[in-house]
Scaffold this active site. Structure first.
Site, mmCIF file in Angstrom:
data_model
loop_
_atom_site.group_PDB
_atom_site.id
_atom_site.type_symbol
_atom_site.label_atom_id
_atom_site.label_comp_id
_atom_site.label_asym_id
_atom_site.label_seq_id
_atom_site.Cartn_x
_atom_site.Cartn_y
_atom_site.Cartn_z
ATOM 1 N N LYS A 62 24.859 -13.506 -11.318
ATOM 2 C CA LYS A 62 24.751 -14.860 -10.782
ATOM 3 C C LYS A 62 25.492 -15.013 -9.446
ATOM 4 O O LYS A 62 24.933 -15.501 -8.475
ATOM 5 C CB LYS A 62 25.337 -15.891 -11.770
ATOM 6 C CG LYS A 62 24.673 -15.908 -13.131
ATOM 7 C CD LYS A 62 25.288 -16.966 -14.041
ATOM 8 C CE LYS A 62 26.743 -16.708 -14.418
ATOM 9 N NZ LYS A 62 26.958 -15.468 -15.209
ATOM 10 N N ARG A 99 39.439 -9.103 -12.383
ATOM 11 C CA ARG A 99 39.706 -10.370 -13.061
ATOM 12 C C ARG A 99 40.354 -10.137 -14.420
ATOM 13 O O ARG A 99 39.983 -9.213 -15.131
ATOM 14 C CB ARG A 99 38.386 -11.123 -13.276
ATOM 15 C CG ARG A 99 37.981 -11.984 -12.109
ATOM 16 C CD ARG A 99 36.569 -12.477 -12.223
ATOM 17 N NE ARG A 99 36.250 -13.099 -13.505
ATOM 18 C CZ ARG A 99 35.061 -13.617 -13.802
ATOM 19 N NH1 ARG A 99 34.086 -13.571 -12.906
ATOM 20 N NH2 ARG A 99 34.835 -14.165 -14.967
HETATM 21 P P1 ADP Z 1 28.012 -12.942 -12.824
HETATM 22 O O1 ADP Z 1 28.372 -13.884 -11.703
HETATM 23 O O2 ADP Z 1 26.698 -13.270 -13.450
HETATM 24 O O3 ADP Z 1 29.091 -12.785 -13.834
HETATM 25 P P2 ADP Z 1 28.255 -10.842 -10.771
HETATM 26 O O4 ADP Z 1 27.337 -11.274 -9.691
HETATM 27 O O5 ADP Z 1 29.694 -10.992 -10.553
HETATM 28 O O6 ADP Z 1 27.800 -11.511 -12.168
HETATM 29 O O7 ADP Z 1 27.913 -9.322 -11.101
HETATM 30 C C1 ADP Z 1 28.597 -8.621 -12.138
HETATM 31 C C2 ADP Z 1 28.888 -7.191 -11.673
HETATM 32 O O8 ADP Z 1 27.659 -6.448 -11.617
HETATM 33 C C3 ADP Z 1 29.490 -7.080 -10.284
HETATM 34 O O9 ADP Z 1 30.370 -5.985 -10.306
HETATM 35 C C4 ADP Z 1 28.295 -6.837 -9.375
HETATM 36 O O10 ADP Z 1 28.654 -6.094 -8.224
HETATM 37 C C5 ADP Z 1 27.370 -6.033 -10.267
HETATM 38 N N1 ADP Z 1 25.927 -6.343 -10.085
HETATM 39 C C6 ADP Z 1 25.385 -7.552 -9.850
HETATM 40 N N2 ADP Z 1 24.028 -7.472 -9.803
HETATM 41 C C7 ADP Z 1 23.719 -6.170 -10.033
HETATM 42 C C8 ADP Z 1 22.477 -5.437 -10.116
HETATM 43 N N3 ADP Z 1 21.281 -6.049 -9.963
HETATM 44 N N4 ADP Z 1 22.538 -4.122 -10.382
HETATM 45 C C9 ADP Z 1 23.735 -3.512 -10.544
HETATM 46 N N5 ADP Z 1 24.927 -4.123 -10.480
HETATM 47 C C10 ADP Z 1 24.931 -5.437 -10.221
HETATM 48 P P1 ADP Z 2 31.004 -15.028 -15.716
HETATM 49 O O1 ADP Z 2 31.146 -13.966 -14.702
HETATM 50 O O2 ADP Z 2 31.338 -14.611 -17.103
HETATM 51 O O3 ADP Z 2 29.715 -15.727 -15.704
HETATM 52 P P2 ADP Z 2 32.574 -17.271 -14.586
HETATM 53 O O4 ADP Z 2 33.353 -16.878 -13.406
HETATM 54 O O5 ADP Z 2 31.371 -18.109 -14.383
HETATM 55 O O6 ADP Z 2 32.231 -15.967 -15.426
HETATM 56 O O7 ADP Z 2 33.525 -18.028 -15.612
HETATM 57 C C1 ADP Z 2 34.740 -17.469 -16.051
HETATM 58 C C2 ADP Z 2 35.349 -18.358 -17.115
HETATM 59 O O8 ADP Z 2 35.645 -19.649 -16.561
HETATM 60 C C3 ADP Z 2 34.449 -18.636 -18.308
HETATM 61 O O9 ADP Z 2 34.536 -17.629 -19.304
HETATM 62 C C4 ADP Z 2 35.007 -19.989 -18.801
HETATM 63 O O10 ADP Z 2 36.199 -19.799 -19.526
HETATM 64 C C5 ADP Z 2 35.377 -20.685 -17.494
HETATM 65 N N1 ADP Z 2 34.255 -21.501 -17.009
HETATM 66 C C6 ADP Z 2 33.491 -21.271 -15.902
HETATM 67 N N2 ADP Z 2 32.542 -22.213 -15.772
HETATM 68 C C7 ADP Z 2 32.697 -23.061 -16.826
HETATM 69 C C8 ADP Z 2 32.004 -24.228 -17.281
HETATM 70 N N3 ADP Z 2 30.927 -24.694 -16.629
HETATM 71 N N4 ADP Z 2 32.454 -24.832 -18.409
HETATM 72 C C9 ADP Z 2 33.519 -24.364 -19.077
HETATM 73 N N5 ADP Z 2 34.188 -23.269 -18.726
HETATM 74 C C10 ADP Z 2 33.791 -22.608 -17.602
#
Ligand code: ADP
Ligand code: ADP
Ligand code: ZN
Length: 215
Positions: free
Chosen positions: A14, A161
């Site tokens: 995302k 993280r």
């Molecule tokens: P989210 O916001 O959904 O938690 P991230 O964008 O932070 O996910 O991506 C999670 C991890 O996977 C990061 O280390 C990112 O660099 C990697 N990543 C994201 N998209 C891809 C993809 N299409 N293929 C391989 N690795 C990816």
């Molecule tokens: P991910 O990479 O798992 O999608 P995020 O960075 O979006 O992680 O979120 C990390 C953490 O922050 C979540 O596990 C939750 O504890 C908190 N968080 C983020 N967005 C929300 C939300 N919309 N409502 C409640 N908690 C949230």
């Protein structure tokens, strides 16, 4: 004004895609997770409260989260539209968002859903490295920075993280399946969901997003 949502499991990509969308379409990228992490590092009351939940992989309370979003979308950088990443995460938040958008006369254009298999998510999350300054995500295998451990965009030292470990990831995945994934049905009924295959390379996922982008 237009609003977009990007949804998907933790690690689906995302933040990575939202960052590309921000640069390409010149809209604001709002990540509630990033906002919470910033609040935690500056030790604000919101940060201290949210930390208790985030450390365990649970959702922070809805009231705090909705309040943060409500304030954030008033910012000037949202005038050209914005994409919400990580919000809403349950039905209560989705309803609060509906209300907010209605009040502000903002149109929800699409809900981009990044589809992935749970199998790949643990590696993505455990291998993730994050820039604490500009929030860009990297990966030790799939998206290495040009210089080891340093953010390409702003030169800051990358971190891992606190919640990106195998144990906490499991609860985050459970929370996703129980509370967040059901929202897809809610938005499908409104004809808003656009599915993209998140198992492709980062650039190919982004190409699919561009093909289905609703102006
Ligand atoms: P989210 O916001 O959904 O938690 P991230 O964008 O932070 O996910 O991506 C999670 C991890 O996977 C990061 O280390 C990112 O660099 C990697 N990543 C994201 N998209 C891809 C993809 N299409 N293929 C391989 N690795 C990816
Ligand atoms: P991910 O990479 O798992 O999608 P995020 O960075 O979006 O992680 O979120 C990390 C953490 O922050 C979540 O596990 C939750 O504890 C908190 N968080 C983020 N967005 C929300 C939300 N919309 N409502 C409640 N908690 C949230
Ligand atoms: Zn950076």
């Amino acid at each position: 004004m237009n609003c977009y949502l990007i949804m998907g499991a933790p690690g689906a990509g995302k933040g990575t895609q939202a960052s590309l969308i921000k640069n390409n379409y010149k809209i604001a990228h709002i990540s509630t997770g990033d906002m919470f992490r910033e609040a935690i590092s500056s030790r604000t009351p919101v940060g201290l409260e949210a930390k208790k939940y985030i450390d365990k992989g649970n959702l922070a309370p809805d009231e705090i989260t909705v309040y943060l979003v409500k304030e954030r979308i008033q910012n000037d950088d949202c005038k050209n539209g914005f994409i919400l990443d990580g919000f809403p995460r349950n039905l209560n938040q989705a309803k609060a968002l509906d209300k907010l958008l209605k009040e502000e006369k903002i149109e929800l254009k699409s809900v981009i859903n990044i589809e992935t298999d749970d199998k790949i998510l643990i590696d993505r999350i455990v291998g993730r490295r994050t820039c604490p300054n500009c929030n860009e995500a990297y990966h030790i295998e799939t998206k290495k920075p040009l210089k080891d451990g340093i953010c390409d965009k702003c030169g800051s030292r990358l971190i891992q993280r606190a919640d990106d470990n195998e144990e906490v990831v499991k609860s985050r995945l459970d929370v996703y399946h129980e509370q967040t994934a059901p929202l897809l049905k809610y938005y499908s009924k409104k004809g808003l969901v656009v599915n993209v295959d998140g198992m492709q390379d980062i650039d190919d996922v982004f190409n699919d997003i561009k093909k289905t982008w609703r102006k």
